[in-house]
Design a protein around this motif. Structure first.
Motif, PDB file in Angstrom:
ATOM      1  N   UNK A  12       7.160  13.203  -8.039  1.00 46.24           N
ATOM      2  CA  UNK A  12       7.012  12.323  -6.968  1.00 46.24           C
ATOM      3  C   UNK A  12       7.161  12.330  -5.608  1.00 46.24           C
ATOM      4  N   UNK A  13       8.495  12.667  -5.294  1.00 42.85           N
ATOM      5  CA  UNK A  13       9.085  12.664  -3.973  1.00 42.85           C
ATOM      6  C   UNK A  13       8.109  13.933  -3.230  1.00 42.85           C
ATOM      7  N   UNK A  14       7.932  14.938  -3.627  1.00 38.95           N
ATOM      8  CA  UNK A  14       7.192  15.784  -2.925  1.00 38.95           C
ATOM      9  C   UNK A  14       5.910  15.350  -2.526  1.00 38.95           C
ATOM     10  N   UNK A  15       5.380  14.474  -3.464  1.00 43.21           N
ATOM     11  CA  UNK A  15       3.976  14.114  -3.244  1.00 43.21           C
ATOM     12  C   UNK A  15       4.007  12.852  -2.033  1.00 43.21           C
ATOM     13  N   UNK A  16       4.677  12.033  -2.332  1.00 46.57           N
ATOM     14  CA  UNK A  16       4.934  11.012  -1.453  1.00 46.57           C
ATOM     15  C   UNK A  16       5.290  11.013  -0.127  1.00 46.57           C
ATOM     16  N   UNK A  17       6.194  12.097   0.215  1.00 45.18           N
ATOM     17  CA  UNK A  17       6.772  12.722   1.543  1.00 45.18           C
ATOM     18  C   UNK A  17       5.584  12.941   2.093  1.00 45.18           C
ATOM     19  N   UNK A  18       4.302  13.362   1.818  1.00 44.32           N
ATOM     20  CA  UNK A  18       3.249  13.638   2.565  1.00 44.32           C
ATOM     21  C   UNK A  18       2.433  12.516   2.968  1.00 44.32           C
ATOM     22  N   UNK A  19       2.849  11.349   2.406  1.00 42.41           N
ATOM     23  CA  UNK A  19       1.920  10.294   2.991  1.00 42.41           C
ATOM     24  C   UNK A  19       2.290   9.673   4.032  1.00 42.41           C
ATOM     25  N   UNK A  20       1.814   9.247   5.194  1.00 35.86           N
ATOM     26  CA  UNK A  20       2.030   8.741   6.469  1.00 35.86           C
ATOM     27  C   UNK A  20       1.537   7.768   6.777  1.00 35.86           C
ATOM     28  N   UNK A  21       1.923   6.688   7.651  1.00 27.80           N
ATOM     29  CA  UNK A  21       1.346   5.593   8.108  1.00 27.80           C
ATOM     30  C   UNK A  21      -0.024   5.424   8.583  1.00 27.80           C
ATOM     31  N   UNK A  22      -0.907   4.573   8.042  1.00 30.57           N
ATOM     32  CA  UNK A  22      -2.336   4.674   8.687  1.00 30.57           C
ATOM     33  C   UNK A  22      -3.187   5.536   7.431  1.00 30.57           C
ATOM     34  N   UNK A  23      -2.861   6.244   6.785  1.00 27.10           N
ATOM     35  CA  UNK A  23      -3.445   7.172   5.950  1.00 27.10           C
ATOM     36  C   UNK A  23      -4.267   6.325   4.823  1.00 27.10           C
ATOM     37  N   UNK A  24      -5.485   7.080   4.583  1.00 26.94           N
ATOM     38  CA  UNK A  24      -6.411   6.608   3.533  1.00 26.94           C
ATOM     39  C   UNK A  24      -6.046   7.499   2.353  1.00 26.94           C
ATOM     40  N   UNK A  25      -5.444   6.900   1.215  1.00 25.99           N
ATOM     41  CA  UNK A  25      -5.028   7.596   0.226  1.00 25.99           C
ATOM     42  C   UNK A  25      -5.970   7.501  -1.305  1.00 25.99           C
ATOM     43  N   UNK A  26      -6.288   8.522  -1.476  1.00 24.10           N
ATOM     44  CA  UNK A  26      -7.056   8.660  -3.053  1.00 24.10           C
ATOM     45  C   UNK A  26      -5.980   8.485  -4.243  1.00 24.10           C
ATOM     46  N   UNK A  27      -6.073   7.386  -5.014  1.00 24.49           N
ATOM     47  CA  UNK A  27      -5.147   7.168  -5.873  1.00 24.49           C
ATOM     48  C   UNK A  27      -5.734   7.381  -7.254  1.00 24.49           C
ATOM     49  N   UNK A  28      -5.292   8.292  -8.034  1.00 28.45           N
ATOM     50  CA  UNK A  28      -6.151   8.794  -9.312  1.00 28.45           C
ATOM     51  C   UNK A  28      -5.852   7.750 -10.466  1.00 28.45           C
ATOM     52  N   UNK A  29      -5.835   8.359 -11.687  1.00 29.47           N
ATOM     53  CA  UNK A  29      -6.077   7.564 -12.773  1.00 29.47           C
ATOM     54  C   UNK A  29      -5.052   8.316 -14.003  1.00 29.47           C
TER      55      UNK A  29
END
Length: 233
Positions: A12-29
């Motif tokens: 999880x950490x390696x993925x979450x570290x790529x998310x920044x303020x203001x991004x539109x994030x596709x959240x899977x299933x």
């Protein structure tokens, strides 16, 4: 020794570290993403950032909203900065089979829109060929599902079953059936996808080919990160 859940969480950490303020994030299933969403909400609260979520399933959207993530419809955004999802299988070229949860059409729409598509898996999902451990889901219209299943079976003497849950046909969020197709090592994913997608009544296949930018793998020896540029498992 870590169990499957712990291996998933380790990515999880390696993925979450790529998310920044203001991004539109596709959240899977699926099970991996259902564990990830609370961590995403924690990150938002801790770092005081805002993101907009676009979800591939009604269940994921419900979980995200309950945790305070702003969720919008895919038609309300012009692009997706990053999409994060799990997979049922990943081959040596970072191609995938997805759709075990039946959300393959929506997953494919969102993953294709994303500038960066990240896949989180544990090491048991790495395979030598697509179909080695998991059947290929194919989303089909209810109207002619049986005819479609017979055409698929005739492709290479394949076993095809309509997915059932508690003796009732499984219905996708789009109101369709899922056919699960048992594959073998001799089937080329590119050719099979082309065959399937041109059958009248097939909405989408669970092949996700040439769309993955990064795979993050939880292993007993730590996290492995594979990028499209060095795509050998």
């Amino acid at each position: 020794m870590m169990d499957t859940k712990q291996l998933k969480i380790s990515t999880f950490n390696d993925a979450l570290n790529q998310i920044e303020d203001g991004m539109v994030v596709g959240i899977g299933s699926g099970s991996t993403i259902e564990l990830l969403v609370p961590k995403l909400a924690e990150k938002m609260n801790h770092e005081q950032i805002e993101i907009t979520g676009v979800c591939t399933s009604n269940k994921t959207a419900y979980i995200a909203k309950e945790l305070g993530v702003r969720v919008v419809d895919v038609n309300d955004v012009s692009k997706i900065d990053i999409a994060i999802d799990g997979a049922d299988e990943v081959d040596n070229h970072l191609n995938l089979i997805k759709g075990g949860g039946g959300a393959l059409f929506r997953e494919k729409v969102i993953d294709a829109m994303a500038e960066t598509f990240i896949v989180l898996i544990d090491e048991s999902k790495c395979v030598d060929y697509l179909g080695q451990t998991f059947k290929l889901p194919v989303e089909v219209d209810k109207f002619n599902w049986l005819l479609v299943s017979k055409k698929i079976a005739a492709y290479d003497n394949l076993k095809v079953k309509r997915r059932m849950v508690d003796d009732v046909p499984f219905i996708t969020d789009n109101g369709n059936y899922i056919l699960d197709v048992a594959l073998h090592s001799g089937i080329d994913p590119y050719e099979m996808h082309e065959f399937l997608i041109h059958l009248v009544g097939v909405l989408e296949t669970g092949y996700f080919i040439d769309v993955t930018d990064q795979v993050i793998i939880g292993t007993q020896n730590g996290v492995r990160i594979l990028n499209k540029s060095n795509d050998v498992l």
